[in-house]
Design an enzyme around this catalytic site. Structure first.
Site, PDB file in Angstrom:
ATOM      1  N   GLY A 208       4.480 -10.772 -20.681  1.00  0.00           N
ATOM      2  CA  GLY A 208       5.033 -10.179 -19.462  1.00  0.00           C
ATOM      3  C   GLY A 208       6.477  -9.762 -19.646  1.00  0.00           C
TER       4      GLY A 208
ATOM      5  N   ALA B  90      10.750 -12.339 -14.721  1.00  0.00           N
ATOM      6  CA  ALA B  90      10.559 -13.706 -15.190  1.00  0.00           C
ATOM      7  C   ALA B  90      10.450 -13.751 -16.716  1.00  0.00           C
ATOM      8  CB  ALA B  90       9.311 -14.309 -14.552  1.00  0.00           C
ATOM      9  N   GLY B  91       9.645 -12.869 -17.281  1.00  0.00           N
ATOM     10  CA  GLY B  91       9.447 -12.855 -18.727  1.00  0.00           C
ATOM     11  C   GLY B  91      10.737 -12.543 -19.471  1.00  0.00           C
TER      12      GLY B  91
ATOM     13  N   PHE C 153      17.754 -12.072   6.214  1.00  0.00           N
ATOM     14  CA  PHE C 153      16.338 -11.862   5.991  1.00  0.00           C
ATOM     15  C   PHE C 153      15.577 -12.856   6.848  1.00  0.00           C
ATOM     16  CE2 PHE C 153      13.643  -9.631   2.822  1.00  0.00           C
ATOM     17  CZ  PHE C 153      14.442  -8.534   2.648  1.00  0.00           C
TER      18      PHE C 153
ATOM     19  N   ASP D 269      -4.006 -10.941 -14.744  1.00  0.00           N
ATOM     20  CA  ASP D 269      -4.472 -11.289 -16.096  1.00  0.00           C
ATOM     21  C   ASP D 269      -4.055 -12.702 -16.507  1.00  0.00           C
ATOM     22  OD1 ASP D 269      -5.214  -8.670 -15.954  1.00  0.00           O
ATOM     23  OD2 ASP D 269      -3.822  -7.942 -17.471  1.00  0.00           O
TER      24      ASP D 269
ATOM     25  N   GLN E 168      -0.452 -13.872   0.497  1.00  0.00           N
ATOM     26  CA  GLN E 168       0.355 -13.347   1.605  1.00  0.00           C
ATOM     27  C   GLN E 168       0.010 -11.886   1.918  1.00  0.00           C
ATOM     28  OE1 GLN E 168       4.817 -12.816   1.227  1.00  0.00           O
ATOM     29  NE2 GLN E 168       4.791 -14.238   2.935  1.00  0.00           N
TER      30      GLN E 168
ATOM     31  N   HIS F  71       1.192  -8.509   4.285  1.00  0.00           N
ATOM     32  CA  HIS F  71       2.311  -7.927   5.028  1.00  0.00           C
ATOM     33  C   HIS F  71       1.735  -6.999   6.099  1.00  0.00           C
ATOM     34  CE1 HIS F  71       6.039  -5.902   5.949  1.00  0.00           C
ATOM     35  NE2 HIS F  71       6.684  -6.763   5.202  1.00  0.00           N
TER      36      HIS F  71
ATOM     37  N   LEU G  21       5.138  -0.447   0.956  1.00  0.00           N
ATOM     38  CA  LEU G  21       5.716  -1.339   1.951  1.00  0.00           C
ATOM     39  C   LEU G  21       6.656  -0.616   2.914  1.00  0.00           C
ATOM     40  CD1 LEU G  21       5.969  -4.435   2.558  1.00  0.00           C
ATOM     41  CD2 LEU G  21       8.101  -4.305   1.279  1.00  0.00           C
TER      42      LEU G  21
ATOM     43  N   GLU H 117      10.144  -4.793   7.199  1.00  0.00           N
ATOM     44  CA  GLU H 117      10.210  -5.405   8.516  1.00  0.00           C
ATOM     45  C   GLU H 117      11.353  -4.833   9.353  1.00  0.00           C
ATOM     46  OE1 GLU H 117       8.478  -9.640   7.972  1.00  0.00           O
ATOM     47  OE2 GLU H 117      10.564  -9.835   8.555  1.00  0.00           O
TER      48      GLU H 117
ATOM     49  N   ARG I 146       4.985 -12.370  10.311  1.00  0.00           N
ATOM     50  CA  ARG I 146       4.091 -11.532   9.499  1.00  0.00           C
ATOM     51  C   ARG I 146       2.616 -11.842   9.668  1.00  0.00           C
ATOM     52  NH1 ARG I 146       6.968 -11.005   3.515  1.00  0.00           N
ATOM     53  NH2 ARG I 146       8.780  -9.871   4.275  1.00  0.00           N
TER      54      ARG I 146
ATOM     55  N   HIS J 247       0.250  -8.705  -0.272  1.00  0.00           N
ATOM     56  CA  HIS J 247       1.631  -8.448  -0.675  1.00  0.00           C
ATOM     57  C   HIS J 247       2.118  -9.373  -1.789  1.00  0.00           C
ATOM     58  CE1 HIS J 247       5.685  -7.000  -0.274  1.00  0.00           C
ATOM     59  NE2 HIS J 247       6.154  -8.178   0.083  1.00  0.00           N
TER      60      HIS J 247
ATOM     61  N   GLU K   5       5.808 -14.800 -10.573  1.00  0.00           N
ATOM     62  CA  GLU K   5       4.684 -14.797  -9.641  1.00  0.00           C
ATOM     63  C   GLU K   5       3.424 -15.379 -10.296  1.00  0.00           C
ATOM     64  OE1 GLU K   5       4.456 -11.204  -7.306  1.00  0.00           O
ATOM     65  OE2 GLU K   5       2.529 -11.770  -6.454  1.00  0.00           O
TER      66      GLU K   5
ATOM     67  N   ARG L  24       5.539 -17.402   1.483  1.00  0.00           N
ATOM     68  CA  ARG L  24       6.830 -17.112   0.864  1.00  0.00           C
ATOM     69  C   ARG L  24       7.805 -16.474   1.858  1.00  0.00           C
ATOM     70  NH1 ARG L  24       9.232 -12.367  -1.547  1.00  0.00           N
ATOM     71  NH2 ARG L  24       7.373 -11.149  -1.133  1.00  0.00           N
TER      72      ARG L  24
ATOM     73  N   SER M 216      11.490 -14.474  -3.824  1.00  0.00           N
ATOM     74  CA  SER M 216      10.651 -14.325  -4.997  1.00  0.00           C
ATOM     75  C   SER M 216      11.426 -13.755  -6.183  1.00  0.00           C
ATOM     76  CB  SER M 216       9.465 -13.441  -4.642  1.00  0.00           C
ATOM     77  OG  SER M 216       8.913 -12.931  -5.791  1.00  0.00           O
ATOM     78  N   LEU M 217      12.280 -12.758  -5.929  1.00  0.00           N
ATOM     79  CA  LEU M 217      13.133 -12.260  -7.013  1.00  0.00           C
ATOM     80  C   LEU M 217      13.970 -13.416  -7.535  1.00  0.00           C
ATOM     81  CD1 LEU M 217      14.385  -8.805  -5.685  1.00  0.00           C
ATOM     82  CD2 LEU M 217      12.718  -9.248  -7.474  1.00  0.00           C
TER      83      LEU M 217
END
Ligand SMILES: Cc1cc2nc3c(=O)[nH]c(=O)nc-3n(C[C@H](O)[C@H](O)[C@H](O)COP(=O)(O)OP(=O)(O)OC[C@H]3O[C@@H](n4cnc5c(N)ncnc54)[C@H](O)[C@@H]3O)c2cc1C
Ligand code: SF4
Ligand code: SF4
Ligand code: FES
Lengths: 322, 566
Positions: free
Chosen positions: B12, B16-17, B119, B213, B232, B234, B244, B247, B278, B343, B368, B379, B384-385
């Site tokens: 990945g 994250a990778g 947020f 995967d 989740q 949205h 997206l 919101e 949501r 989402h 993720e 979440r 998440s980022l």
């Protein structure tokens, strides 16, 4: 009433999609697919439908479907575009025909169907050292790398390149001049050249300045960029750094002469006679070819502006220090 | 099959990778990053709104990491491991400062410090952003940074499976998409950073490449998924492309309307109306559509027209542009066509707060693809980022210390196992008849959407489970018409479908098992949260085609469960 308009416009319409395909075994050939689209259908969705419902052998790239990943670059009715950012019916309307042609991007070698080899593109991007080299104090956290909001704004414009390759595929200078880094790499390079927190300014100048004088200012990169990065603007801005370069090469010197011609043009007419300067520098053949691109793009009005002497010529000359 | 030998292998090239690869390479170890797309095409590039962080000296003066932990725990409906949420909050400031030093062009306050915005679910504003393209800005910064280190990138290489040796991971088999050549990658540690799985659902805001995967590779190698039932949705994704619509559009006064022009949220959330959470908004929209009050094509309208052209263009530029570019709709004159869409995936490879999986030695996961779990049952936006970077880094560092003491090669015949992996994959290409991936794919996506979606109950889930089991069996008879040895994307699509089916049965089974409603998991037959029986993680294995479900306690530190009301 808004309710009505959505309902009424949802009707399906059949389009004929002609794809220029290629494989090593079969060579190049055209294939046609018929399918229904509505006013919302993106071209990536057209491709996905073809692949899952009609012909799974068709190869193309797509990922985000929202114009941020830069995967789906191709030529749609001859125009370099992102497929996801293109609605099928907009093309039908624009060309007044329900035939849509899809071809791989120009310039890059085709691997299969719409998939091209982008090694050359990535090579260009990496040549400009596309990363910040902040001074030690920042990395160690002993100084705070604050950035003025206006600098952030200026840099962010040029940092928004999504590496889609469209500009390079349509740049005439890249095709004829192996020394030219190309539009996207210049945008990337300038984004770091202009960052006040970067520490390798000299090295960047050496990489960028000579190349910046090899651009023909045809504005093709400006026309095709799906993120409005304006690579050509960064090239202009990079040129203005030539004065800081210690050893200027041949190209930069000629370039500076070219600027002198522009200076003279402005003195003469009060304007930059872009077309005239361009013609004398690069010859008629290149100029005509570029004009054809521009016409197909519908931006011809932009290129055909007639240069007339301005009325306040005296004032301009005064400003220029006459 | 040729071998490539590394210390660690990262599957990945998203946030994250890349972050974990950065840590491993910086410590002097040899690392390969394998990604099925060029790294900047990863789904991380799509993230819009921002990244949450508490930065000392640059946060709301009243804020502190404890509030951030609390918000995260409550947002996740108490299924969050609280030690993980604490770590996330404490390390958040560092991460944002690191990314800034590496060149991310965060929006600024007038004095040059990084700007903040509110947020959903935050006690104090703490989301940092780069316009509306935060994910893209972070991903490019990180990719450019890592490309300057001695990391070997294998871009447009498709990882087929993990290679294991009894209870240990020893590498992975991946195939160069251009030449269709398989290679055996040997490494003492493998990190799964393969991102989410939106393509399991007929409607998703995710990229086409998010096919789960990594989850399937982990399951096939004998590792567990944690909390796989938590998906989740949205409420406002653009019709039909499911891009997206933030919101913010409802925050600024946008109204959801059905085909009669009614403000239907008045029926479902008379007080909060269109600003209901949501999950409630998603459920309400679905009811309208199911009861025939949606528009043809199955969507509702997001009405901004009363806000006026200048207000829309100024305050809701992104929603306006997205509607214009991707749906050809002028939001100043017409409703924006929207519907809920999958989402984010809260479930993932079961790992601890160092990213380590307990089933297989040498197996790690981040982003993720992993379930640490900081998101619990639901979440919070912009967390998440943050998770990809914080836990990408933690995992990279854990791998470094693992590599320092890990032992060398193993006894079993690795080469043979690698060949078996390739043969299994190629069994599709060899057969000349059977079903085609497109047929199964569309059916599965619809079943998951209809029956394992926003509303769940025993009947739906039982039907779904038997449907996906049937479809999964058909995958074995799948065939690939394209026999080409260059970018055979049909072959990879078929492999992706195989992965999606492995995950689909696990999700359906876990959702059937959890007889309560918590966060994004809503059971019409069990509409209440049930802490007495269900304050625990689901742990799922896939063994010989059977889903085995177990449980694990949730780690609680300071926060006792309370009702989730806003
Ligand atoms: C529209 C949208 C907006 C969002 N906005 C926000 C936001 O504002 N704030 C926030 O915090 N979060 C947001 N999120 C969530 C967040 O973007 C993702 O959760 C996060 O980016 C995931 O990153 P990752 O590194 O785990 O995976 P990804 O970025 O998805 O990367 C996965 C990588 O794995 C590779 N891969 C997968 N399978 C294979 C295989 N078989 N072989 C080889 N390589 C493989 C892919 O090529 C890719 O490189 C948003 C999500 C969506 C859908
Ligand atoms: S303006 Fe310069 S860089 Fe841009 S396309 Fe033309 S020649 Fe290439
Ligand atoms: S500058 Fe624009 S056209 Fe060129 S690669 Fe970047 S995004 Fe694409
Ligand atoms: S699919 Fe990402 S830019 Fe088109």
């Amino acid at each position: 009433m808004e309710t009505q308009s959505i309902q009424n416009n949802l009707e399906q319409r059949e389009v004929l999609v002609k794809v220029k395909r290629y494989s090593k075994e079969r060579g190049e050939y055209w294939q046609e697919y018929k399918l229904n689209v509505d006013r919302f259908t993106q071209m990536t969705e057209v491709l996905r439908k073809i692949k899952t419902e009609q012909d799974p052998t068709l190869a193309y790239r797509a990922s985000c479907h929202m114009a941020v990943c830069g995967s789906c670059s191709m030529k749609i009715n001859g125009e370099p575009r992102l497929a996801c950012k293109t609605l099928a019916l907009d093309i039908v309307k624009k060309y007044n025909s329900n035939v849509i042609t899809l071809e791989p991007m120009d310039f890059f070698p085709v691997e299969k169907d719409l998939v091209v080899n982008l090694d050359d593109f990535y090579g260009r991007m990496f040549k400009v050292k596309p990363r910040l080299y902040p001074p030690k104090e920042f990395m160690e956290g002993t100084a705070e790398p604050r950035l003025r909001p206006e600098d952030q704004k200026e840099l962010w414009k040029f940092a928004q390149c999504i590496w889609c390759g469209l500009c390079v595929s349509s740049c005439p200078a890249v095709k004829i001049d192996p020394e030219f880094l190309g539009p996207a790499a210049h945008a990337k390079g300038y984004r770091f050249l202009a960052d006040p927190r970067d520490s390798i300014y000299e090295e960047r100048l050496k990489i960028l300045v000579d190349s910046s004088w090899r651009c023909t200012y045809c504005y093709q990169c400006f026309n095709v960029c799906p993120r409005d990065v304006e690579p050509v603007t960064t090239i202009k801005k990079t040129r203005s750094h030539t004065k800081f370069l210690k050893d200027k090469g041949e190209v930069a010197r000629t370039g500076e002469k070219h600027v002198k011609a522009i200076f003279d043009s402005i003195k003469e007419t009060g304007k930059l006679e872009e077309a005239k300067v361009y013609l004398t520098t690069y010859g008629l053949a290149t100029a005509i070819r570029d004009m054809l691109y521009t016409m197909r793009n519908g931006k011809v009005g932009f290129a055909m502006i007639k240069e007339k002497k301005i009325n306040e010529l005296d004032q301009v000359r005064k400003l220029m220090g006459e | 099959m040729d071998k490539l030998v590394y210390d660690a292998i990262v599957l990945g090239g998203g946030l994250a990778g890349l972050m974990s690869a950065h840590e491993i390479a910086s410590a002097g170890f040899r690392v390969a990053v394998i990604s099925k797309v060029f790294p900047t095409r990863s789904h991380s590039s799509s993230a819009e709104g921002g990244i949450a962080a508490y930065v000392k000296g640059n946060s709301d003066p009243n804020d502190d990491p404890n509030y951030m932990t609390y918000d995260t725990v409550k947002g996740g409906d108490y299924l969050v491991d609280q030690d993980a949420a604490e770590l996330l909050s404490i390390k958040s400031g560092d991460i944002v400062e690191i990314m800034e030093r590496w060149g991310t062009l965060f929006n600024r306050q007038p004095d040059g410090r990084v700007a903040l915005r509110y947020f959903g679910g935050q006690t104090y504003p703490r989301t940092r952003f780069v316009g509306d393209k935060t994910g893209m800005a972070l991903l490019h910064t990180l990719f450019e940074r890592v490309s300057g280190l001695s990391v070997d990138f294998y871009n447009e290489w498709f990882a087929l499976d993990l290679v294991t040796d009894e209870r240990r991971v020893v590498g992975a088999v991946a195939m160069e998409m251009k030449s269709m050549e398989p290679y055996l990658f040997l490494g003492k540690a493998v990190i799964l950073a393969t991102g989410g799985m939106g393509m399991l659902y007929a409607h998703t805001t995710n990229a086409y490449i998010n096919t789960g995967d990594g989850y399937a590779m982990a399951l096939r190698a004998g590792a567990a998924l944690k909390d796989p039932e938590f998906v989740q949705f949205h409420p406002t994704a653009l019709y039909p492309s499911d891009i997206l619509i933030s919101e913010a559009a409802r925050g600024e006064g946008g109204i959801l309307r059905n085909n009669k022009g009614e403000r239907f949220m008045a029926r479902y959330a008379p007080k909060k109306l269109d600003l209901a959470p949501r999950d409630i908004a998603s459920r309400s929209i679905m009811i309208e559509i199911r009861e025939g009050r949606g528009f043809p094509g199955n969507y509702v309208g997001l009405d901004l027209t009363h806000l006026g052209e200048s207000y829309i263009k100024e305050r809701l530029a992104l929603a306006y542009e997205a509607a214009m570019n991707f749906a050809g709709v002028d939001a100043t004159k017409e409703y924006i066509p929207v519907r809920p869409a999958q989402h984010y995936y809260m479930g993932g490879v079961d790992v601890d707060i160092t990213g380590k999986n307990g089933d297989l030695q040498g197996l790690f996961a981040a982003g993720e693809a992993a379930c640490v779990s900081v998101h619990g049952a639901n979440r919070l936006g912009s967390n998440s980022l943050l998770e990809t970077l914080v836990f990408g880094r933690e995992t990279g560092q854990a791998v470094v210390s693992y590599l320092k003491r890990a032992e060398g090669s193993s006894s079993t015949d690795i080469q043979k196992e690698a060949e078996k992996i390739v043969n299994d994959a190629y069994s599709f290409v060899k057969s000349e008849t059977g079903v085609h991936f497109g047929e199964i794919l569309n059916k599965m996506r619809n079943v998951m959407w209809e029956d394992v979606g926003i509303f769940r109950n025993e009947d739906l889930l039982k039907t779904a489970l038997s449907e996906v089991e049937k479809l999964r069996a058909q995958v074995k008879n799948m065939y690939v018409t394209d026999k080409s040895k260059v970018y055979n994307t049909e072959f990879f699509n078929a492999l992706e479908l195989r992965n999606m089916m492995d995950l689909a049965v696990v999700i359906a089974k876990a959702a059937l098992t959890r007889t309560e409603s918590r966060g994004a998991h809503y059971r019409t037959d069990y509409p209440e949260r049930d802490d007495k029986n269900w304050l625990k993680h689901t742990i799922a294995y896939l063994k010989a085609d059977k889903v085995e479900i177990g449980f694990k306690p949730v780690t609680l530190t300071k926060y006792q469960p309370e009702a989730r009301v806003y």
